[in-house]
Design a protein around this motif. Structure first.
Motif, PDB file in Angstrom:
ATOM      1  N   THR A 163       0.786  -1.230   0.000  1.00 26.12           N
ATOM      2  CA  THR A 163       0.000   0.000   0.000  1.00 26.12           C
ATOM      3  C   THR A 163       0.819   1.281   0.000  1.00 26.12           C
ATOM      4  O   THR A 163       0.309   2.336  -0.353  1.00 26.12           O
ATOM      5  CB  THR A 163      -0.917   0.043   1.240  1.00 26.12           C
ATOM      6  OG1 THR A 163      -0.096   0.162   2.421  1.00 26.12           O
ATOM      7  CG2 THR A 163      -1.748  -1.229   1.352  1.00 26.12           C
ATOM      8  N   GLY A 164       2.091   1.201   0.403  1.00 27.04           N
ATOM      9  CA  GLY A 164       2.889   2.415   0.546  1.00 27.04           C
ATOM     10  C   GLY A 164       2.420   3.274   1.706  1.00 27.04           C
ATOM     11  O   GLY A 164       2.795   4.439   1.817  1.00 27.04           O
ATOM     12  N   LYS A 165       1.601   2.709   2.599  1.00 28.97           N
ATOM     13  CA  LYS A 165       1.078   3.431   3.755  1.00 28.97           C
ATOM     14  C   LYS A 165       1.529   2.737   5.040  1.00 28.97           C
ATOM     15  O   LYS A 165       1.703   1.513   5.073  1.00 28.97           O
ATOM     16  CB  LYS A 165      -0.457   3.475   3.732  1.00 28.97           C
ATOM     17  CG  LYS A 165      -1.057   4.052   2.462  1.00 28.97           C
ATOM     18  CD  LYS A 165      -0.993   5.563   2.456  1.00 28.97           C
ATOM     19  CE  LYS A 165      -1.744   6.138   1.259  1.00 28.97           C
ATOM     20  NZ  LYS A 165      -1.710   7.608   1.212  1.00 28.97           N
ATOM     21  N   LEU A 166       1.704   3.521   6.097  1.00 27.48           N
ATOM     22  CA  LEU A 166       2.037   2.967   7.401  1.00 27.48           C
ATOM     23  C   LEU A 166       0.960   3.370   8.394  1.00 27.48           C
ATOM     24  O   LEU A 166       0.636   4.549   8.521  1.00 27.48           O
ATOM     25  CB  LEU A 166       3.396   3.478   7.885  1.00 27.48           C
ATOM     26  CG  LEU A 166       3.828   2.954   9.263  1.00 27.48           C
ATOM     27  CD1 LEU A 166       4.198   1.474   9.184  1.00 27.48           C
ATOM     28  CD2 LEU A 166       5.004   3.755   9.819  1.00 27.48           C
ATOM     29  N   SER A 167       0.420   2.384   9.101  1.00 28.48           N
ATOM     30  CA  SER A 167      -0.587   2.634  10.126  1.00 28.48           C
ATOM     31  C   SER A 167       0.091   2.641  11.490  1.00 28.48           C
ATOM     32  O   SER A 167       0.861   1.727  11.818  1.00 28.48           O
ATOM     33  CB  SER A 167      -1.670   1.556  10.079  1.00 28.48           C
ATOM     34  OG  SER A 167      -2.625   1.762  11.102  1.00 28.48           O
ATOM     35  N   VAL A 168      -0.189   3.669  12.286  1.00 26.45           N
ATOM     36  CA  VAL A 168       0.450   3.844  13.588  1.00 26.45           C
ATOM     37  C   VAL A 168      -0.610   4.151  14.641  1.00 26.45           C
ATOM     38  O   VAL A 168      -1.449   5.035  14.455  1.00 26.45           O
ATOM     39  CB  VAL A 168       1.482   4.998  13.552  1.00 26.45           C
ATOM     40  CG1 VAL A 168       2.086   5.224  14.936  1.00 26.45           C
ATOM     41  CG2 VAL A 168       2.571   4.720  12.532  1.00 26.45           C
ATOM     42  N   ASP A 169      -0.573   3.418  15.749  1.00 24.55           N
ATOM     43  CA  ASP A 169      -1.413   3.738  16.900  1.00 24.55           C
ATOM     44  C   ASP A 169      -0.600   4.627  17.844  1.00 24.55           C
ATOM     45  O   ASP A 169       0.506   4.257  18.250  1.00 24.55           O
ATOM     46  CB  ASP A 169      -1.840   2.464  17.635  1.00 24.55           C
ATOM     47  CG  ASP A 169      -2.731   1.582  16.787  1.00 24.55           C
ATOM     48  OD1 ASP A 169      -3.510   2.141  15.995  1.00 24.55           O
ATOM     49  OD2 ASP A 169      -2.644   0.345  16.895  1.00 24.55           O
ATOM     50  N   PHE A 170      -1.156   5.788  18.189  1.00 27.27           N
ATOM     51  CA  PHE A 170      -0.449   6.745  19.038  1.00 27.27           C
ATOM     52  C   PHE A 170      -1.190   6.924  20.351  1.00 27.27           C
ATOM     53  O   PHE A 170      -2.394   7.160  20.373  1.00 27.27           O
ATOM     54  CB  PHE A 170      -0.334   8.094  18.322  1.00 27.27           C
ATOM     55  CG  PHE A 170       0.265   9.187  19.174  1.00 27.27           C
ATOM     56  CD1 PHE A 170       1.534   9.063  19.704  1.00 27.27           C
ATOM     57  CD2 PHE A 170      -0.462  10.345  19.452  1.00 27.27           C
ATOM     58  CE1 PHE A 170       2.080  10.068  20.507  1.00 27.27           C
ATOM     59  CE2 PHE A 170       0.076  11.361  20.233  1.00 27.27           C
ATOM     60  CZ  PHE A 170       1.354  11.218  20.764  1.00 27.27           C
ATOM     61  N   THR A 171      -0.449   6.805  21.466  1.00 26.48           N
ATOM     62  CA  THR A 171      -1.010   7.042  22.795  1.00 26.48           C
ATOM     63  C   THR A 171      -0.321   8.254  23.391  1.00 26.48           C
ATOM     64  O   THR A 171       0.910   8.268  23.530  1.00 26.48           O
ATOM     65  CB  THR A 171      -0.805   5.826  23.715  1.00 26.48           C
ATOM     66  OG1 THR A 171      -1.365   4.663  23.093  1.00 26.48           O
ATOM     67  CG2 THR A 171      -1.468   6.059  25.061  1.00 26.48           C
ATOM     68  N   ASP A 172      -1.100   9.279  23.739  1.00 22.00           N
ATOM     69  CA  ASP A 172      -0.504  10.503  24.270  1.00 22.00           C
ATOM     70  C   ASP A 172      -0.288  10.401  25.773  1.00 22.00           C
ATOM     71  O   ASP A 172      -0.556   9.363  26.392  1.00 22.00           O
ATOM     72  CB  ASP A 172      -1.336  11.727  23.898  1.00 22.00           C
ATOM     73  CG  ASP A 172      -2.720  11.733  24.532  1.00 22.00           C
ATOM     74  OD1 ASP A 172      -2.945  10.996  25.518  1.00 22.00           O
ATOM     75  OD2 ASP A 172      -3.589  12.478  24.057  1.00 22.00           O
ATOM     76  N   LEU A 173       0.198  11.475  26.377  1.00 22.56           N
ATOM     77  CA  LEU A 173       0.531  11.465  27.800  1.00 22.56           C
ATOM     78  C   LEU A 173      -0.682  11.228  28.697  1.00 22.56           C
ATOM     79  O   LEU A 173      -0.546  10.716  29.806  1.00 22.56           O
ATOM     80  CB  LEU A 173       1.204  12.788  28.183  1.00 22.56           C
ATOM     81  CG  LEU A 173       2.639  12.978  27.696  1.00 22.56           C
ATOM     82  CD1 LEU A 173       3.082  14.419  27.908  1.00 22.56           C
ATOM     83  CD2 LEU A 173       3.584  12.016  28.401  1.00 22.56           C
ATOM     84  N   SER A 174      -1.864  11.591  28.212  1.00 21.61           N
ATOM     85  CA  SER A 174      -3.077  11.395  29.008  1.00 21.61           C
ATOM     86  C   SER A 174      -3.643   9.987  28.880  1.00 21.61           C
ATOM     87  O   SER A 174      -4.619   9.634  29.552  1.00 21.61           O
ATOM     88  CB  SER A 174      -4.147  12.409  28.587  1.00 21.61           C
ATOM     89  OG  SER A 174      -4.620  12.114  27.274  1.00 21.61           O
ATOM     90  N   GLY A 175      -3.048   9.176  27.995  1.00 27.38           N
ATOM     91  CA  GLY A 175      -3.536   7.824  27.772  1.00 27.38           C
ATOM     92  C   GLY A 175      -4.523   7.707  26.631  1.00 27.38           C
ATOM     93  O   GLY A 175      -5.016   6.614  26.332  1.00 27.38           O
ATOM     94  N   GLN A 176      -4.824   8.833  25.970  1.00 22.29           N
ATOM     95  CA  GLN A 176      -5.754   8.807  24.843  1.00 22.29           C
ATOM     96  C   GLN A 176      -5.063   8.247  23.607  1.00 22.29           C
ATOM     97  O   GLN A 176      -3.936   8.638  23.287  1.00 22.29           O
ATOM     98  CB  GLN A 176      -6.268  10.208  24.548  1.00 22.29           C
ATOM     99  CG  GLN A 176      -7.254  10.265  23.390  1.00 22.29           C
ATOM    100  CD  GLN A 176      -7.749  11.680  23.118  1.00 22.29           C
ATOM    101  OE1 GLN A 176      -7.450  12.598  23.888  1.00 22.29           O
ATOM    102  NE2 GLN A 176      -8.487  11.871  22.048  1.00 22.29           N
ATOM    103  N   SER A 177      -5.734   7.353  22.911  1.00 23.53           N
ATOM    104  CA  SER A 177      -5.154   6.708  21.727  1.00 23.53           C
ATOM    105  C   SER A 177      -5.855   7.172  20.457  1.00 23.53           C
ATOM    106  O   SER A 177      -7.069   7.348  20.435  1.00 23.53           O
ATOM    107  CB  SER A 177      -5.252   5.183  21.840  1.00 23.53           C
ATOM    108  OG  SER A 177      -4.472   4.707  22.914  1.00 23.53           O
ATOM    109  N   THR A 178      -5.070   7.358  19.412  1.00 29.49           N
ATOM    110  CA  THR A 178      -5.595   7.708  18.089  1.00 29.49           C
ATOM    111  C   THR A 178      -4.841   6.898  17.044  1.00 29.49           C
ATOM    112  O   THR A 178      -3.699   6.473  17.265  1.00 29.49           O
ATOM    113  CB  THR A 178      -5.431   9.212  17.789  1.00 29.49           C
ATOM    114  OG1 THR A 178      -4.059   9.596  18.031  1.00 29.49           O
ATOM    115  CG2 THR A 178      -6.343  10.052  18.657  1.00 29.49           C
ATOM    116  N   SER A 179      -5.474   6.681  15.912  1.00 34.34           N
ATOM    117  CA  SER A 179      -4.844   5.933  14.820  1.00 34.34           C
ATOM    118  C   SER A 179      -4.424   6.899  13.725  1.00 34.34           C
ATOM    119  O   SER A 179      -5.148   7.852  13.408  1.00 34.34           O
ATOM    120  CB  SER A 179      -5.814   4.896  14.255  1.00 34.34           C
ATOM    121  OG  SER A 179      -6.107   3.910  15.234  1.00 34.34           O
TER     122      SER A 179
END
Length: 319
Positions: free
Chosen positions: A44-60
């Motif tokens: 796909t030429g794409k990279l999927s990353v799950d990110f968790t910030d300092l507050s514990g909130q996660s986004t894709s």
């Protein structure tokens, strides 16, 4: 921001992905320079990353991936104009050689890694009108199989390294500073990066190798039985710094080391993460650098020398 230049970030390291996720959350243009050696990237030429910030909130997050093959198959692809290179110290020179054909003639390159940078060698890889910067950061992030977690807020310091970077206008410098602040802020601009690098080296020379050897998180270095080793290592660092003309006082830096140990007590050092994942460490750019400086001044650093040998032996056992 004064200038919305797309930012390219090299690799999938913790700090690089932290910067990429921070920028994308603010809807700012960012892409990753990656080798397509994973199946999802090849397809796909794409990279999927799950990110968790300092507050514990996660986004894709999903990122467009670029590399040499993109430029080969798409000749009209614009050359890279601003790029952050947050790779391991030993990987910088090969990375610069790989990137050079795809950089614009007036590209801005921002290098960031632990240990002392080989600034003269980096400059030799650049064209005359390309600007070189070094970013020292104490942001903390933990890379996982699926993404990255922001584990500690820190300070970042940016410095112009070559004449082209130093000659840039105030508005150009401010635009770059604003962009990096959004990615890895807060960021301050300094005319002399060496004092910052030596202070960070003093901390890294203590925390990284000891945590790697003991397979422990940073907070465990506060144990009383490790105090003599921490003290001995730091005294040797200050001895070399003085020989190099740097004002690195033992008492204030010992206090700073323990402040970092407490502030990052739940974190794993980058060197421990490298050992756990069977990757090469940056010990040669940290402790190795100290020993090379010491040799020039005919100084002996027995504690750092022993630690270097132990980490190298540990790393060999992991490979």
């Amino acid at each position: 921001m004064n200038e919305l230049v797309p930012l390219t970030i090299v690799g999938q390291g913790a700090i690089g992905l932290l910067a990429a996720c921070q920028l994308q959350r603010q809807r700012l243009p960012v892409q990753l320079w990656l080798r397509h050696n994973e199946s999802n990237l090849r397809q796909t030429g794409k990279l999927s990353v799950d990110f968790t910030d300092l507050s514990g909130q996660s986004t894709s997050h999903i990122y467009t991936s670029v590399n040499a093959s993109v430029f080969t198959t798409a000749p009209a692809t614009p050359l890279i104009t601003r790029i952050v290179i947050p790779v391991k110290a030993y990987a910088v020179l090969p990375c610069l050689a790989e990137l050079q054909p795809y950089l614009s003639s007036q590209a801005q390159l921002i290098i960031s890694h632990n240990g002392m940078p080989e600034l003269e060698a980096y400059q030799q890889q650049l064209k005359a009108e390309q600007a070189l910067w070094f970013l020292s950061t104490t942001q903390a992030a933990l890379r996982s199989a699926s993404g990255v977690q922001h584990t500690g807020i820190g300070q970042s310091t940016l410095a112009a390294i070559n004449p082209t970077a130093r000659k840039q206008s105030a508005s150009q410098q401010q635009a770059l500073l604003q962009q990096l602040t959004l990615a890895l802020g807060p960021v301050t601009l300094t005319a002399d990066i060496l004092p910052v690098l030596w202070q960070k080296l003093a901390i890294n020379a203590v925390i990284n190798p000891i945590t790697a050897l003991h397979r422990c998180r940073n907070g465990e270095l506060a144990a009383p039985e490790l105090a003599p080793l921490i003290s001995a290592l730091l005294r040797e660092v200050c001895l070399v710094a003085a020989a190099e003309g740097m004002d690195l006082t033992y008492a204030s830096n010992l206090s700073r080391v323990y402040q970092v140990i407490e502030a990052t007590k739940a974190n794993k050092s980058s060197m421990l993460q490298d050992i756990e994942h069977g990757r090469p460490t940056e010990i040669n750019a940290i402790t190795g650098y100290l020993l090379r400086c010491a040799a020039r001044h005919k100084l002996t650093l027995p504690h750092n020398e022993r630690l270097l040998a132990q980490v190298q032996q540990l790393a060999q056992g992991q490979s």
